[in-house]
Design an enzyme around this catalytic site. Structure first.
Site, short mmCIF file in Angstrom:
data_model
loop_
_atom_site.label_atom_id
_atom_site.label_comp_id
_atom_site.label_asym_id
_atom_site.label_seq_id
_atom_site.Cartn_x
_atom_site.Cartn_y
_atom_site.Cartn_z
N PHE A 162 0.80 -1.21 0.00
CA PHE A 162 0.00 0.00 0.00
C PHE A 162 0.84 1.26 0.00
CE2 PHE A 162 -3.41 -2.75 0.68
CZ PHE A 162 -4.60 -2.06 0.66
N ILE B 259 -3.63 -10.38 3.52
CA ILE B 259 -4.95 -11.00 3.34
C ILE B 259 -4.96 -11.96 2.16
CG2 ILE B 259 -6.20 -9.08 4.42
CD1 ILE B 259 -6.80 -7.98 1.63
N ASP B 260 -3.77 -12.37 1.69
CA ASP B 260 -3.68 -13.11 0.44
C ASP B 260 -3.65 -14.63 0.59
OD1 ASP B 260 -0.92 -13.63 1.19
OD2 ASP B 260 -0.46 -11.62 0.46
N HIS C 13 -5.89 -9.14 9.54
CA HIS C 13 -6.80 -8.36 8.71
C HIS C 13 -7.70 -9.23 7.83
CE1 HIS C 13 -3.64 -4.95 9.19
NE2 HIS C 13 -4.55 -4.92 10.16
N CYS D 127 -27.16 -14.67 5.64
CA CYS D 127 -27.29 -16.06 6.11
C CYS D 127 -25.96 -16.72 6.45
CB CYS D 127 -28.03 -16.91 5.07
SG CYS D 127 -27.05 -17.32 3.61
N THR E 206 7.40 -5.24 6.87
CA THR E 206 6.37 -4.30 7.33
C THR E 206 7.01 -3.01 7.81
OG1 THR E 206 4.63 -3.90 8.98
CG2 THR E 206 6.37 -5.45 9.60
N SER E 207 6.36 -1.91 7.50
CA SER E 207 6.83 -0.59 7.94
C SER E 207 6.40 -0.31 9.37
CB SER E 207 6.26 0.50 7.02
OG SER E 207 4.85 0.47 7.04
N ILE F 19 12.75 -9.44 2.11
CA ILE F 19 12.73 -10.59 3.00
C ILE F 19 12.83 -11.91 2.25
CG2 ILE F 19 10.21 -10.66 3.13
CD1 ILE F 19 10.63 -11.52 6.11
#
Length: 242
Positions: free
Chosen positions: A38, A108-109, A124, A135, A194-195, A235
């Site tokens: 992002f 989320i992958d 997330h 339902c 990750t930042s 990484i």
């Protein structure tokens, strides 16, 4: 600090020495699988849309403009052909060897599970799970991809929502509690890709009380000064040498 043979050897030594390692990762873990993050220069936050991504990916926008939400979501959030990279695969191997207790991910992958990891806490949510809001019927990612507009439930006609945490929505409390326990009890915490800019997820690392903090990220984070080992590199590139 640049990645070099010494830092790789030091990481190998830490992994060899400890059997209670926890991994906390973010978007950088999946960029080498072709999934954009992002906040990078070419990530979603630097592209132009009628609305900023934070707005489109909010709970309010999802409710008020579902057609636009799903148009963006399909185009920019779903990567069904993405495959696990060296980082995903090595983490799965470390778990199989009894070294790694858990993967805690902001992604989320579903690529950690695709690589074979068993204990994965998805802070997330996941694009692979989708549920009817009326339902509760489950639908996979292909159903959402192939729906003509806003995906609707085949059973009751209700709207199908991805099981991902949107802006304005809270994290799953059970997942948070489990993540806190794993991090608190870990001997080694490896933070990767990750930042550490997304809260409340990033705040979970404050619970670490162990012996070795490892930070692997291409760009600086506010935890670098606290790291026992700092490797500023992709990484997947690092883990491919383990």
């Amino acid at each position: 600090m640049e990645k070099n043979a010494n830092t790789i050897e030091e990481l190998k030594k830490i992994i060899q020495e400890y059997d209670n390692i926890v991994f906390f990762g973010g978007a950088g873990v999946s960029t080498e699988s072709g999934i954009p993050d992002f906040r990078s220069v070419d990530g979603l936050y630097h592209q132009q849309y009628d609305y900023p991504p934070e707005t489109i990916l909010s709970h309010t926008f999802y409710l008020r403009n579902p057609e636009e939400f799903f148009r963006f979501y399909r185009n920019k959030m779903l990567f069904p052909d993405a495959k696990p990279n060296a980082a995903h695969r090595e983490l799965a191997r470390l778990e199989a060897r009894g070294k790694l207790r858990a993967v805690i991910t902001q992604n989320i992958d579903g690529l950690h599970q695709a690589a074979g990891s068993k204990t994965v806490l998805e802070l997330h949510g996941s694009v692979l799970r989708n549920y009817c809001r009326k339902c509760g019927q489950f639908y996979d990612v292909q159903y959402v991809l192939n729906a003509p507009d806003v995906p609707k439930c085949e059973k009751c006609g209700g709207q199908v929502k991805p099981d991902v945490v949107l802006y304005e929505e809270g994290l799953n409390q059970e997942t948070i509690n489990a993540a806190v326990r794993f991090i608190h009890d870990a001997q080694v915490l490896i933070i990767g890709g990750t930042s550490l800019a997304v809260y409340p997820a990033a705040g979970l690392i404050d619970y670490f009380r162990g012996e070795k903090l490892v930070v692997i990220n291409k760009t600086p984070t506010h935890r670098d000064a606290h790291a026992d080992l700092l490797i500023q590199a992709p990484i997947g590139e690092v883990f491919s040498q383990l």
